[in-house]
Design a protein around this motif. Structure first.
Motif: not given
Lengths: 453, 200
Positions: A192-195, A133-134, A202-203, A122, A130, A137, A198-199
């Motif tokens: 906190i900003n790491d996708p 942005a990464r 959520e999983d 991902f 993207f 971050l 977050k993923k």
């Protein structure tokens, strides 16, 4: 023919079969042979030892005798992912195995496997915004990590400093506390900003030993489940009736058997005859010892025309931590019965099925998870003398210096299975009792006069 | 919640322009179709039984009916856009980065303003303590600052001459006194301007 039909889908399916351990699949013999040979090959690769002759050949030849030539041409057939009619037929013929699930499901599995084969991770997806942005971050994260380093160094310096220099020991403590809080904040902000974080969260793959996942779980809990719990606490008047104040900081999931019970739900008496299972998720690091207490606050006292409390369950010294969330009370009870050592037992008062007399208003049964101070074990033998009738949670909490970190509540009323439950609980004399509301006599009739209008 | 998500959407099967063709056809040659062929779908919107409809090779739905249904019943607002999971995560990442960028830029601007203000203040302070020979004097010897920048110190007019002239507000606010810079209210406080305020 269809036997020579190489497609990416089938290759990925093959990979899948190879990777699964042989013990998992207990199908026909020929199937097992394929699996065994595959896993053996893999072992060889991992060992990387030049063994002269692998053992499979003999077995392979034996299997070849079983499976005719034309059937071997069919290639690998996986019961999980076969999705064509012909392939299914062949699977049944050669392996003697029925395909698993619906064809629709198998097709989806197939596609997922095919997609996964050439899937890019991902965070590597080649989208310019993207990736920019990464990059930004990540840079920010490096800054945060540096700030954490600086702050910890400052904390260490301050700790070594003489309290007289830093303006008294209390001022020093306050400063240290705020600095530590700042470090905690920075640790959260770094991730906190790491996708990917977050993923993963959520999983449900988040590691609760890490502060960021604990923080996210806490936020999630506070945004929905805790609000509902708070509402139930106030609606069912748990706060003045059981304890003077409640500030739940741990997520408590209550369930009976297979059924999950939302806070305040009515539970069928047949279900609540057995002990509940609890899942207590704490959001603070470290292991804790907790006591679990189940109290009923609505036992009618007919002589006084009032209500009293009744303790249904007390268990103590149960360890929990952010990763160790389950409190299987039934299993704890079984272990208690097995252990010879009396002091190692955890259940002080065994479960008594909640009951309600016919016609009585519903009973509120609160389940408290009480943290023991400094993780000190309580004396369960002494707790066994606790009186069930008229049990006072406030006094209990006060006496043993407990802190209510989690709470859940369920309700009980008379239902069809209640008579049996009460009989088994030894309350046979109460089965046929029916309570009725006191009839309030209306005021004597009085003729309406002009003055009353 | 946008209920249009659940509203059924009938789409014309072919090109929409077929609708126009169909009407033209029906006007010009209404009997092009042989009357012997049974047309079940013309009787009502759906007289077909479910099972019959599911079977392949049944009577093809009339495109005119499909079009009528489409234009009568399609939702006025389009179905809300939903990102896929990964697309949403990417969007989220970009959004977070952008917010972080804005915050950092704002912070940098604030810090820059603060720095400029501080250096102006330091310059003024330096001028105040400067005597006629360009030497610094002590704070006690210098003149007043803040509310009374015009007052002289022990050493008289020589100290802080430039400061005093710089602090003159004549003409700065036009002909309106500085007090009017405050937002005018119906009921101003009794002591609206704190004349005794000093920095330290």
């Amino acid at each position: 023919m269809a036997s020579v039909k190489p497609s990416g889908r089938h290759f990925s399916a093959c990979f899948k079969c190879i990777r699964t351990p042989a013990s998992v699949n207990v199908n026909g013999t020929s199937r097992r042979f394929l699996q065994v040979s595959a896993s053996a090959r893999e072992e060889l690769q991992t060992q990387s030892t030049p063994s002269p002759t692998p053992p499979p050949p003999t077995m392979k030849s034996a299997a070849k005798k079983e499976v005719p030539e034309y059937m071997q041409k069919w290639g690998e057939l996986d019961a999980q992912t076969v999705d064509e009619k012909r392939e299914e037929r062949r699977l049944v013929r050669r392996e003697g195995v029925q395909p698993v699930g619906s064809r629709r499901r198998r097709t989806i599995l197939n596609r997922m496997a095919a997609n996964r084969a050439d899937e890019i991770a991902f965070e590597q997806l080649p989208f310019q915004a993207f990736q920019e942005a990464r990059k930004f971050l990540l840079q920010d994260r490096q800054e945060k990590l540096k700030a954490i380093e600086v702050q910890t160094a400052r904390i260490n310096n301050l700790m070594e400093q003489d309290p007289a220099v830093s303006g008294g020991s209390s001022a020093k403590e306050a400063r240290l506390r705020s600095m530590r809080n700042h470090v905690q904040e920075l640790i959260i902000l770094a991730d906190i900003n790491d996708p990917v974080v977050k993923k993963k969260f959520e999983d449900g793959e988040g590691d609760m030993n890490k502060p960021i996942y604990r923080y996210l779980a806490d936020q999630k809990w506070r945004k929905y489940k805790r609000l509902i719990l708070e509402q139930r606490i106030s609606q069912l008047n748990l706060v003045p009736d059981f304890l003077p104040a409640l500030n739940p900081v741990a997520d408590v999931d209550l369930g009976f058997g297979r059924k999950d019970v939302a806070p305040g739900e009515f539970v069928d008496s047949a279900l609540s005859e057995q002990m509940p299972r609890l899942k207590v998720q704490t959001f603070e690091p470290g292991e804790k010892l907790v006591s679990v207490v189940v109290v009923d606050a609505d036992v009618p006292v007919l002589s006084k025309d009032s209500f009293t409390t009744h303790c249904h369950f007390i268990a103590s010294n149960i360890p929990i931590s952010p990763t160790q969330t389950s409190i299987p009370l039934i299993r704890i009870g079984q272990q208690d019965n097995k252990t010879e050592d009396v002091s190692a037992r955890k259940i002080a008062l065994p479960w008594q099925a909640p009951y309600s007399i016919r016609g009585a208003p519903y009973h509120r049964l609160a389940v408290f998870v009480l943290e023991q101070k400094d993780a000190k074990a309580l004396d369960v033998e002494a707790l066994k003398n606790t009186k069930r009738a008229g049990y006072n949670v406030r006094a209990f909490v006060e006496k043993h210096k407990l802190n209510a970190i989690g709470v859940s509540v369920f309700r009980t009323k008379w239902d069809d299975s209640m008579a049996g439950v009460m009989e088994r609980a030894g309350l046979k004399d109460l089965v046929n009792v029916e309570l009725k509301r006191k009839r309030i006599e209306p005021l004597p009739y009085k003729r309406r006069t002009e003055r009353m209008r | 919640m946008n209920l249009s998500t659940f509203r059924p959407v009938f789409r014309p099967i072919g090109n929409i322009s077929r609708l126009g063709q169909a009407t033209v056809l029906s006007q010009n040659a209404p009997f092009t179709r042989s009357p012997t062929t049974p047309i079940t779908s013309t009787s009502s919107f759906s007289s077909t039984a479910n099972l019959q409809k599911r079977k392949r090779g049944g009577p093809a739905p009339d495109p005119r009916i499909t079009s009528i249904r489409y234009f009568l019943y399609h939702p006025l607002t389009p179905r809300p856009l939903h990102f896929s999971r990964l697309r949403y995560l990417r969007h989220w990442t970009i959004h977070r980065a952008w917010m972080l960028f804005l915050r950092k830029r704002r912070r940098a601007e604030e810090l820059d303003l603060e720095r400029q203000y501080n250096s102006m203040r330091d310059a003024c302070e330096h001028l105040r303590l400067l005597d006629g020979n360009g030497m610094r004097v002590s704070d006690a010897e210098a003149g007043g600052q803040g509310p009374d920048p015009g007052s002289l110190g022990v050493k008289g007019k020589d100290v802080g001459r430039i400061y005093r002239s710089a602090m003159l507000k004549r003409g700065v606010y036009g002909s309106v006194p500085i007090e009017y810079a405050r937002a005018q209210t119906d009921f101003p406080s009794r002591d609206g301007w704190n004349h005794a305020w000093t920095r330290d």
